[in-house]
Design a protein around this motif. Structure first.
Motif, PDB file in Angstrom:
ATOM      1  N   MET A 129       0.612  -1.281  -0.524  1.00 42.72           N
ATOM      2  CA  MET A 129      -0.325   0.317  -0.083  1.00 42.72           C
ATOM      3  C   MET A 129       0.602   1.291   0.523  1.00 42.72           C
ATOM      4  O   MET A 129       0.530   1.950  -0.899  1.00 42.72           O
ATOM      5  CB  MET A 129      -0.672  -0.365   1.363  1.00 42.72           C
ATOM      6  N   ALA A 130       1.981   0.884   0.796  1.00 45.01           N
ATOM      7  CA  ALA A 130       3.687   2.229   0.655  1.00 45.01           C
ATOM      8  C   ALA A 130       3.385   2.762  -0.902  1.00 45.01           C
ATOM      9  O   ALA A 130       3.544   3.934  -0.838  1.00 45.01           O
ATOM     10  CB  ALA A 130       4.269   2.275   1.486  1.00 45.01           C
ATOM     11  N   ILE A 131       3.608   1.412  -1.396  1.00 42.96           N
ATOM     12  CA  ILE A 131       4.322   1.148  -2.282  1.00 42.96           C
ATOM     13  C   ILE A 131       3.452   1.744  -3.873  1.00 42.96           C
ATOM     14  O   ILE A 131       3.366   3.392  -4.288  1.00 42.96           O
ATOM     15  CB  ILE A 131       4.795   0.138  -3.177  1.00 42.96           C
ATOM     16  N   GLU A 132       2.030   1.951  -3.495  1.00 42.58           N
ATOM     17  CA  GLU A 132       0.985   2.577  -4.533  1.00 42.58           C
ATOM     18  C   GLU A 132       0.380   3.864  -4.283  1.00 42.58           C
ATOM     19  O   GLU A 132       0.691   4.787  -5.554  1.00 42.58           O
ATOM     20  CB  GLU A 132      -0.228   1.561  -4.504  1.00 42.58           C
ATOM     21  N   ASN A 133       0.678   4.755  -2.470  1.00 38.52           N
ATOM     22  CA  ASN A 133       0.633   5.846  -2.415  1.00 38.52           C
ATOM     23  C   ASN A 133       2.009   6.595  -2.859  1.00 38.52           C
ATOM     24  O   ASN A 133       1.808   8.029  -3.555  1.00 38.52           O
ATOM     25  CB  ASN A 133       1.199   6.330  -0.874  1.00 38.52           C
ATOM     26  N   LEU A 134       3.162   5.748  -2.937  1.00 36.64           N
ATOM     27  CA  LEU A 134       4.597   6.678  -3.762  1.00 36.64           C
ATOM     28  C   LEU A 134       4.047   6.738  -4.908  1.00 36.64           C
ATOM     29  O   LEU A 134       4.538   7.025  -5.121  1.00 36.64           O
ATOM     30  CB  LEU A 134       5.341   6.046  -3.084  1.00 36.64           C
ATOM     31  N   MET A 135       3.595   5.965  -5.439  1.00 42.55           N
ATOM     32  CA  MET A 135       3.184   5.978  -7.123  1.00 42.55           C
ATOM     33  C   MET A 135       2.427   6.576  -7.885  1.00 42.55           C
ATOM     34  O   MET A 135       2.589   7.636  -8.767  1.00 42.55           O
ATOM     35  CB  MET A 135       3.176   4.640  -7.651  1.00 42.55           C
ATOM     36  N   LEU A 136       1.799   6.760  -7.161  1.00 42.00           N
ATOM     37  CA  LEU A 136       0.312   8.257  -7.182  1.00 42.00           C
ATOM     38  C   LEU A 136       1.112   9.730  -7.122  1.00 42.00           C
ATOM     39  O   LEU A 136       0.505  10.555  -7.912  1.00 42.00           O
ATOM     40  CB  LEU A 136      -1.250   7.896  -6.353  1.00 42.00           C
ATOM     41  N   LYS A 137       1.526   9.884  -5.832  1.00 37.11           N
ATOM     42  CA  LYS A 137       1.925  11.007  -6.196  1.00 37.11           C
ATOM     43  C   LYS A 137       3.661  10.905  -7.036  1.00 37.11           C
ATOM     44  O   LYS A 137       3.376  12.394  -7.561  1.00 37.11           O
ATOM     45  CB  LYS A 137       3.027  10.548  -4.339  1.00 37.11           C
ATOM     46  N   ALA A 138       4.255  10.576  -7.390  1.00 43.31           N
ATOM     47  CA  ALA A 138       4.915  10.186  -8.570  1.00 43.31           C
ATOM     48  C   ALA A 138       4.216  11.088  -9.783  1.00 43.31           C
ATOM     49  O   ALA A 138       4.876  11.950 -10.361  1.00 43.31           O
ATOM     50  CB  ALA A 138       5.311   9.193  -8.484  1.00 43.31           C
ATOM     51  N   VAL A 139       2.765  10.812  -9.713  1.00 45.53           N
ATOM     52  CA  VAL A 139       2.510  11.122 -11.127  1.00 45.53           C
ATOM     53  C   VAL A 139       2.246  12.329 -10.370  1.00 45.53           C
ATOM     54  O   VAL A 139       1.831  13.600 -11.709  1.00 45.53           O
ATOM     55  CB  VAL A 139       1.011   9.704 -11.703  1.00 45.53           C
ATOM     56  N   GLU A 140       1.950  12.321  -9.722  1.00 38.67           N
ATOM     57  CA  GLU A 140       1.330  14.091  -9.175  1.00 38.67           C
ATOM     58  C   GLU A 140       2.652  14.868  -9.950  1.00 38.67           C
ATOM     59  O   GLU A 140       2.026  16.039 -10.191  1.00 38.67           O
ATOM     60  CB  GLU A 140       0.713  14.671  -7.768  1.00 38.67           C
ATOM     61  N   LEU A 141       3.647  14.631  -9.344  1.00 38.64           N
ATOM     62  CA  LEU A 141       4.952  15.584  -9.222  1.00 38.64           C
ATOM     63  C   LEU A 141       5.788  15.455 -11.051  1.00 38.64           C
ATOM     64  O   LEU A 141       6.631  15.553 -10.877  1.00 38.64           O
ATOM     65  CB  LEU A 141       5.847  14.955  -8.240  1.00 38.64           C
ATOM     66  N   GLY A 142       4.772  14.151 -11.537  1.00 48.94           N
ATOM     67  CA  GLY A 142       5.582  14.400 -13.147  1.00 48.94           C
ATOM     68  C   GLY A 142       6.113  13.421 -13.372  1.00 48.94           C
ATOM     69  O   GLY A 142       7.851  13.762 -14.317  1.00 48.94           O
ATOM     70  N   LEU A 143       6.630  12.258 -12.267  1.00 49.29           N
ATOM     71  CA  LEU A 143       7.516  11.407 -12.363  1.00 49.29           C
ATOM     72  C   LEU A 143       7.442  10.461 -12.314  1.00 49.29           C
ATOM     73  O   LEU A 143       6.005  10.198 -13.011  1.00 49.29           O
ATOM     74  CB  LEU A 143       8.235  11.171 -11.161  1.00 49.29           C
TER      75      LEU A 143
END
Length: 201
Positions: A129-143
């Motif tokens: 679940m932590a990985i998915e949170n990180l991946m979604l935040k990455a999208v927001e940051l243009g990563l």
């Protein structure tokens, strides 16, 4: 960015720009990751950012060998294997950061050993679940990000732990590439509809 937009834009990114991800951005990703649910409030996860050039080069070779092993075992035809190797030559999975997500198997809420396997599953779920949170935040940051499944092969996990100076109590849940996407990215449609995967009783 709305959450629904981040969810729909998230996809596995395999090619990255030769552009560094700064430490503040990395910290933002980890802040998002650790907001995930964590069983028994244990927070028994550890995030290792493999960032130095030498370590990334070693890791890249390990990932390449892991993919060769994986697709050989799957019986990939020779022609397709050549295409795979060509993609590696083009820099597939070369990222400015490889993030190892580990759990500490010794951190438990219950003392009785009969719950060990269950608590191990809880820890895996928390880290996922932590990985998915990180991946979604990455999208927001243009990563862009990608989960590298072959990193969990025993010999690769062993090397990842050795590089990070981690003991046997640590277990690798996943290795994630992080970087700025190279070229256009387009999320794939899912093969199954909501109706096919949802059962209401």
């Amino acid at each position: 960015m709305e959450l629904s937009e981040a969810i729909n834009k998230r996809t596995s990114v395999r090619f990255y720009e030769e552009r560094e991800v700064d430490e503040e951005t990395l910290r933002e990703l980890i802040k998002a990751a650790i907001r995930a649910p964590t069983a028994s409030g244990l927070e028994n996860w550890l995030f290792v950012a493999y960032k130095s050039k030498d370590i990334r080069e070693k890791l890249y070779e390990l990932i390449k060998q892991g993919h060769i092993e994986y697709f050989t075992e799957r019986g990939l035809p020779e022609e397709k294997m050549k295409k795979l190797l060509k993609r590696f030559e083009e820099g597939m999975y070369k990222a400015p950061i490889y993030l190892g997500v580990f759990i500490n198997k010794n951190v438990k809420a219950l003392k009785d050993e009969k719950y060990s396997e269950l608590e191990f599953c809880f820890a895996l779920e928390s880290a996922a679940m932590a990985i998915e949170n990180l991946m979604l935040k990455a999208v927001e940051l243009g990563l862009g990000t990608c989960y590298i499944g072959v990193a969990c092969f025993e010999q690769i996990e062993k090397e990842l732990k050795k590089m990070a100076g981690l003991g046997e109590e640590y277990f690798l849940v996943g290795l994630i590439t992080i970087g700025y996407p190279k070229g256009e990215i387009s999320p794939r449609e899912r093969k199954k509809s909501v109706e096919e995967v949802l059962k209401i009783i």
